[in-house]
Every structure is written in C-alpha cells, then in structure tokens.
Design an enzyme around this catalytic site. Structure first.
Site, PDB file in Angstrom:
ATOM      1  N   ARG A  96      59.200 -16.074  10.545  1.00 15.02           N
ATOM      2  CA  ARG A  96      57.644 -16.512  10.499  1.00 15.02           C
ATOM      3  C   ARG A  96      57.190 -15.963   9.295  1.00 15.02           C
ATOM      4  NH1 ARG A  96      52.635 -16.313  12.479  1.00 15.02           N
ATOM      5  NH2 ARG A  96      51.892 -17.816  13.608  1.00 15.02           N
ATOM      6  N   ARG A 120      47.392  -6.246  10.849  1.00 14.52           N
ATOM      7  CA  ARG A 120      47.510  -5.757  12.867  1.00 14.52           C
ATOM      8  C   ARG A 120      48.692  -5.788  12.911  1.00 14.52           C
ATOM      9  NH1 ARG A 120      50.222 -11.220  13.084  1.00 14.52           N
ATOM     10  NH2 ARG A 120      50.229 -12.183  11.370  1.00 14.52           N
ATOM     11  N   TYR A 141      52.763  -4.172  -4.949  1.00 13.10           N
ATOM     12  CA  TYR A 141      52.212  -3.493  -6.154  1.00 13.10           C
ATOM     13  C   TYR A 141      51.789  -4.294  -7.894  1.00 13.10           C
ATOM     14  CZ  TYR A 141      51.404   1.031  -7.830  1.00 13.10           C
ATOM     15  OH  TYR A 141      50.861   1.957  -8.547  1.00 13.10           O
ATOM     16  N   ARG A 194      41.393   4.532 -14.082  1.00  5.53           N
ATOM     17  CA  ARG A 194      42.675   4.226 -15.642  1.00  5.53           C
ATOM     18  C   ARG A 194      43.619   3.772 -14.431  1.00  5.53           C
ATOM     19  NH1 ARG A 194      47.326   4.455 -18.068  1.00  5.53           N
ATOM     20  NH2 ARG A 194      47.389   5.827 -16.166  1.00  5.53           N
ATOM     21  N   LYS A 212      50.805   1.748  -2.857  1.00  2.38           N
ATOM     22  CA  LYS A 212      52.127   2.768  -3.329  1.00  2.38           C
ATOM     23  C   LYS A 212      52.626   3.622  -2.236  1.00  2.38           C
ATOM     24  CE  LYS A 212      52.919   4.899  -7.557  1.00  2.38           C
ATOM     25  NZ  LYS A 212      52.930   4.031  -8.834  1.00  2.38           N
ATOM     26  N   GLU A 283      47.111   9.279  -8.747  1.00  2.00           N
ATOM     27  CA  GLU A 283      47.495   8.077  -9.368  1.00  2.00           C
ATOM     28  C   GLU A 283      46.377   7.410  -9.684  1.00  2.00           C
ATOM     29  OE1 GLU A 283      49.988   5.209  -9.829  1.00  2.00           O
ATOM     30  OE2 GLU A 283      50.290   7.174  -8.884  1.00  2.00           O
ATOM     31  N   ASP A 284      46.905   7.467 -11.152  1.00  2.00           N
ATOM     32  CA  ASP A 284      45.728   5.903 -11.866  1.00  2.00           C
ATOM     33  C   ASP A 284      44.393   7.233 -12.679  1.00  2.00           C
ATOM     34  OD1 ASP A 284      47.634   4.416 -12.778  1.00  2.00           O
ATOM     35  OD2 ASP A 284      46.461   2.911 -11.284  1.00  2.00           O
ATOM     36  N   ASP A 306      51.827  11.011 -10.967  1.00  2.03           N
ATOM     37  CA  ASP A 306      52.488   9.562 -11.116  1.00  2.03           C
ATOM     38  C   ASP A 306      52.717   9.102 -12.710  1.00  2.03           C
ATOM     39  OD1 ASP A 306      55.269   8.159 -10.023  1.00  2.03           O
ATOM     40  OD2 ASP A 306      53.401   6.971 -10.109  1.00  2.03           O
ATOM     41  N   ASP A 307      51.384   9.299 -12.939  1.00  2.00           N
ATOM     42  CA  ASP A 307      51.430   8.266 -14.211  1.00  2.00           C
ATOM     43  C   ASP A 307      51.967   9.975 -15.617  1.00  2.00           C
ATOM     44  OD1 ASP A 307      49.749   6.382 -12.883  1.00  2.00           O
ATOM     45  OD2 ASP A 307      48.692   7.913 -13.220  1.00  2.00           O
ATOM     46  N   ALA A 340      49.332   7.322 -26.875  1.00  2.00           N
ATOM     47  CA  ALA A 340      49.400   8.686 -26.347  1.00  2.00           C
ATOM     48  C   ALA A 340      48.306   9.607 -25.460  1.00  2.00           C
ATOM     49  CB  ALA A 340      48.325   9.255 -28.357  1.00  2.00           C
ATOM     50  N   ALA A 343      50.325   8.058 -19.826  1.00  2.00           N
ATOM     51  CA  ALA A 343      51.808   8.008 -19.484  1.00  2.00           C
ATOM     52  C   ALA A 343      52.131   8.764 -20.704  1.00  2.00           C
ATOM     53  CB  ALA A 343      51.342   6.600 -18.978  1.00  2.00           C
ATOM     54  N   ASN A 457      51.494  -2.267 -18.291  1.00  2.00           N
ATOM     55  CA  ASN A 457      50.896  -3.353 -17.168  1.00  2.00           C
ATOM     56  C   ASN A 457      49.376  -3.023 -17.146  1.00  2.00           C
ATOM     57  OD1 ASN A 457      53.332  -3.268 -15.188  1.00  2.00           O
ATOM     58  ND2 ASN A 457      53.092  -1.133 -14.840  1.00  2.00           N
ATOM     59  N   ASN A 501      60.325   1.114 -13.228  1.00  2.00           N
ATOM     60  CA  ASN A 501      59.293   1.250 -11.741  1.00  2.00           C
ATOM     61  C   ASN A 501      59.559   1.863 -11.628  1.00  2.00           C
ATOM     62  OD1 ASN A 501      58.003   1.130  -9.782  1.00  2.00           O
ATOM     63  ND2 ASN A 501      58.333  -1.179  -9.380  1.00  2.00           N
TER      64      ASN A 501
END
Length: 609
Positions: A96, A120, A141, A194, A212, A283-284, A306-307, A340, A343, A457, A501
């Site tokens: 469903r 929920r 994501y 960022r 994430k 992250e970011d 992570d970046d 530069a 990342a 991205n 990814n």
C-alpha cells in the site's frame, strides 16, 4: 581460500588486502551459511517490552505497527477498538505504501509522504527503504533533500532529532538527557552553513541529518533508536531566512570566532559524556569551520567529516574502479579538480592517501593534481594568466596544492591541454556546465578512456551530464556522478553511470564503529573502506560501465566496508569491543551480519509484566 557459500564480496576484499600486502581475511567453512546482509538469524523473533500501552503506543513511531498488531497484542496492549478490526501484514502495508509513493506526482510529494510514514511507523518506513533502496534513496536524500531543506520551515510538521541553539549555551550537558534513548551509536550533526550546493540554510539544514540517518538505518543496518540527528543552531547569515516568519531557527547572524568554537566544544563534551561510545559525523559545515573542527576533534573523539573524508573515501573507491576499467593503475592516474573547498581538497587528500598506500611517495602523489578555484588553477606565479590566486591570497589550506607544472590562473581547458589529466573531478558546487565538450574531447588525444566525475549537488550544479560525457567520447568515458542519472544508450550499448554516493561508505564506517567500538576513524580505515567498496563490484556491474555496485546491493557493500574498517582497526589496536586475539576475521564478519538491523515486526508485550 575460497569456500562455497562464503560471500563473494568478502573473498574479493580478502584478495585485495592480500595483494596490497595486508593480512587477508581468513574465512572458515563453518560460517559459510551465515546470512550476509544482516537479516535475522533467529528462527523466531524475540518479543520486546514496550515503554507504553494503550493509545500512547499508537502515537510512538518506534513501536506503532498500525493495523499489523495481531489480536493477542491488541488485548495485551489495551488497543483493541483503537484501530480498525482487520489485521494487516507488513507485506500488505508495504504494498500500500509503495502504491501511494508511486502514484505521487513528483519527488517532493513522495518525500512528504515518506516523512509522514517515518513519523508514524519507523519499522515500515525502514522496511520499504531496505527493500526499495534504489528507487527511494534519491527521494530520501540527494537530490530531493535539497528542496526539502529549502522548504523545511513551510513544511515543518513534527520535531525529529535535537536542536542545540546559541540560546541554550551552558545547558547542553543537561539537555542531552531530554533524549529518550540511552544507547545512541551514531550522531549526524550540521550547523546548516553549507547545505549541499545551496549555502547557508541555518536550522532548515536539519533535513540533512534526518535523511542521512535514514540511510544509516536502511543501508548500514543501524537500528533507528540508536541514531540521533542534530542541528547546532548558531544563527544564520541568510538574509531571506532572517526575514522569513516561518524560519524555525534563531533569527540572528551566525556566531563566529571563539564563541562559535566554544559552542561546538560544549556540544561535543555533552554528547560524549552521555554516550561515550557514539560516533559523531559532521555534515555540511562550511570549509572555514569544517577543516579546523576535524583537525581539533578527530584524535580526541570518535568522529569524521563526511564532506571531507566520506566524499574523499567514496571518490577514491570510484577512482580505483574507474582505473581498472580504463586499464591503468591507480599510481598512474592524474587529476584536475574543479573546486577548492572542503569537499574538493578533502577528496584530493583522500586520493593522495590512497596513492601513497598503493606505492607512491606523498610528493609524487601530490604532483598528480591540479586544483582549480573559480579564478583558475593553483599554480606557479609567473604572470602568464595574471596570477589571480596569488594576488587574492592563497590560504594555508590551499597552499600545499599549488602545482608548479601549470601557471597560476590557468583556465581549465588549458589545464587539460597542458597537464593532460586522466580524470576530471567536479566538486565546485557552482552553476552547471563547467566541464565543456572541448575539455572532455581534448582528453581523447592522450587518454583512451577518460574518467569524468561531475559530483556537485544538486543536479543543476553538475559540471556536465553523463549523457554529454558519453556522447562527446562515443561511449569511451568512464563516468561517476554526485546525483543519480538514468542509463544512456550510445552506439546501441546501454551504459549505466554510477552515483558516487557517500552512502557506499559512511553506513559501513558507522556500523564498524558501532559494532567494534572503534576509538578513532583513521586514514588507513578510510582506505580500507574504499578498497572494500571497489572490490564489491561484480563482473556484470563492470560490464555495464558502472564504477560502483548497484544500490540494490548496498547492504552487502556496507557489510564488506564495516568488516574492512574493523580489520584495519584491529591491526591498529583501535577497537574497544574486542581485540585481535578475541575474534578471527570470519567471526567478525558473522558478528557484523548479526548486528545489522532488519526492519520487521517483533511481538510486543505489556511493559508492566
């Protein structure tokens, strides 16, 4: 040696480690029938005691089953009559839910439905993510999460995770006890400065940790009650958000300097005081904060960025695969990186580390890179192109990437013609189209199979599309991207561009830290993760032109990455849950498989009994 029933991925990882001079994974036949993707090994599920009963259990997404509560549970938990009388199976609910998602008009609407389901019924939510990960990962994501963050205030319905704001300073150590779960294994935290390629979104960046961690649970097998999304609300410099009545964060300019770093210090101390075994993923964070924060904390706490490290690790995995497809060794590759920032330079550093592991000196590996800012290459200041970077000032972070093989300010097309890189790395997060047809076709003059990796991205920031790269090179390019793209047919052959990814590595790294109590995430662990990811490729996937395994096998990949990271941690004596002498590698593989969360309903019993 090979044994029937032993996962082929683990055999390939073992062989790769052996060829690199590492201790191979020893796999014994007695474990040949261990389920590999973390599915339950118990014949019958263990019952769980709930924290609530009655209407409260229906309002708690961790326990709620909707109409799937059986008749006995409805009596035990005092919910008979509170839900419709028909009993549904989880398969009924999954069908469903997927019908609802597939009938939605666009990805944003699909994401909103998934958010509502997450709020929920977490078991069903993660169940459909696990079983339909290839279809739903782009919805949960990137690229959809960028739009979700932009609309976060307008669409805010229910709080999830924790918000540590500048107004709460001095109270963090008490606030952490407001979180209801005593065993948190992974925290993903952002300051919203960022967000993807969208810039400063302040507290609306919460969509990133939530998305994430959904992938941590689905792809890495972390149980949802063991993860925590966090926003550090230091303010925002986004004028539009400061004037937005629907903004959910603190409407003040960002903290800077000592005040900023003191607030992060307080957060790190608070979360590790309450959950000393957790791992924190940054992250970011903007470049100017990301690098000093990582340098400050990586040897003090279980943490990684992570970046910087995750993107670098997964890109190294893609390059290892791409080099094999191009028929060259990793040590023979050369690169031009557009971007530069944290990342871009983090990716370059991770690749350098990999090349050093593969046999080059660090100086040799660094010489294989030309890094380009928005005003041209970081190179020798000889006036050929006006030395724009030198005149603007090159900070310490970028200074080590100055390559005297090209002149300061050399345009990217001239870098391609002069430096002859075998790989184009796109990490600029600028307006799309930085990689032109002339640049890519020029590579064909010296490179049989150019590697093109436009990874910025969201999709409108991509340096080029896979279709362009394949078409310009008559299908000879090896392509990996930052967002998912459809297969492309060139000359009658279907080519599948892989999404580069971070999901291929960060769930496995988090899983390893959770299972083994890894004290520190080291460069050697990241290299081991990259090798494991690359070695997880099947022959069929390689024939399709992929540089990464199919997302549908992500739990296999996460298992392999986790085992490789634990193997590297054991070698460095950096595990706390067990030591080298306590468990053999094959027993570690078994343990990791058994620890992976499998979203299925368990019998629930009255908490008072």
């Amino acid at each position: 040696s090979r044994h029937p029933g032993v996962p082929a991925t683990m055999q390939r990882v073992s062989a790769a480690l052996a060829s690199a001079g590492k201790a191979p994974l020893i796999i014994r036949p007695k474990l040949a029938n261990v389920p590999f993707v973390g599915m339950a090994t118990r014949k019958f599920p263990r019952p769980l005691k709930t924290k609530q009963k009655g209407i409260d259990i229906l309002h708690d997404p961790l326990w709620n089953k909707g109409m799937a509560f059986d008749q006995a549970e409805r009596d035990r938990l005092n919910i008979r009559g509170l839900i419709p009388p028909r009993v549904k199976t989880i398969e009924d609910q999954e069908r469903r839910a997927m019908n609802q998602i597939r009938s939605s008009p666009d990805d944003e609407t699909k994401n909103l439905y998934l958010q509502e389901l997450h709020n929920r019924n977490e078991t069903l939510y993660h169940r459909i993510l696990v079983k339909h990960i290839e279809e739903l990962a782009p919805i949960v994501y990137t690229p959809t999460v960028g739009v979700v963050c932009e609309q976060f205030g307008n669409q805010f319905r229910r709080a999830r995770g924790m918000y540590f704001s500048r107004e709460d300073r001095g109270r963090f150590s008490a606030m952490v006890y407001n979180w209801p779960h005593d065993s948190v294994h992974v925290i993903v935290v952002t300051d919203g400065s960022r967000i993807l390629g969208l810039g400063d979104l302040g507290a609306h960046g919460m969509g990133i940790p939530i998305g994430k961690l959904a992938l941590y649970c689905a792809a890495g097998g972390l149980a949802p009650h063991r993860v925590l999304p966090v926003v550090l609300d230091v303010g925002t410099n986004n004028k539009k958000l400061l004037e937005d009545p629907d903004y959910i964060g603190i409407s003040k300019p960002r903290l800077e300097g000592a005040d900023y770093y003191d607030m992060v210090d307080e957060f790190m101390q608070a979360v590790f005081d309450r959950w000393p075994g957790c791992v924190v993923q940054f992250e970011d964070f903007e470049t100017s904060k990301a690098i000093p924060l990582l340098a400050k904390y990586r040897h003090r706490y279980r943490c990684f960025n992570d970046d910087i490290q995750g993107t670098g690790c997964v890109t190294l995995a893609g390059i290892i695969s791409a080099a094999k497809q191009a028929g060259v060794a990793l040590t023979d590759m050369s690169f031009m990186c557009a971007g530069a920032g944290s990342a871009g330079l983090g990716v370059c550093k991770q690749i350098v580390d990999g090349m050093v592991e593969a046999g080059l000196t660090r100086e040799e590996a660094m010489s294989r890179f030309v890094v380009c800012t928005s005003i041209g290459a970081l190179g020798r200041a000889d006036g050929s192109y006006g030395d724009p970077n030198a005149k603007r000032g090159i900070n310490e972070e970028r200074l080590e990437w100055v390559n005297p093989a090209v002149a300061d300010g050399t345009p990217m097309i001239d870098v391609v013609k002069q430096f002859k890189p075998m790989c184009l790395l796109g990490l600029a997060a600028q307006d799309g189209g930085l990689f032109t047809e002339e640049m890519v076709t020029s590579m064909l003059s010296y490179c049989e199979r150019p590697v093109v990796m436009p990874m910025s991205n969201p999709t409108d920031k991509h340096e080029c599309t896979p279709e362009q790269a394949y078409t310009w090179t008559q299908g000879r390019a090896v392509v990996a991207t930052g967002s998912p793209f459809a297969p492309v047919t060139v000359g009658g052959k279907m080519l599948v561009p892989s999404q580069c990814n971070n999901m291929y590595v960060f769930p496995g790294i988090g899983l390893a830290a959770s299972v083994a109590g890894v004290r520190e995430v080291t460069d050697k662990m990241l290299y081991a993760a990259a090798v494991a990811c690359a070695e997880a490729m099947t022959d069929e996937e390689k024939a399709q032109g992929r540089t990464f395994p199919a997302i549908s096998r992500i739990r296999d990949v996460s298992h392999a990455v986790a085992c490789a990271v634990i193997h590297a941690a054991l070698d460095a004596n950096l595990t706390t849950s067990f030591k080298q002498l306590d468990m053999t590698p094959e027993e570690v593989s078994d343990l990791v498989a058994r620890k992976m969360y499998n979203p299925t309903y368990c019998p629930l019993v009255d908490p008072s009994k």
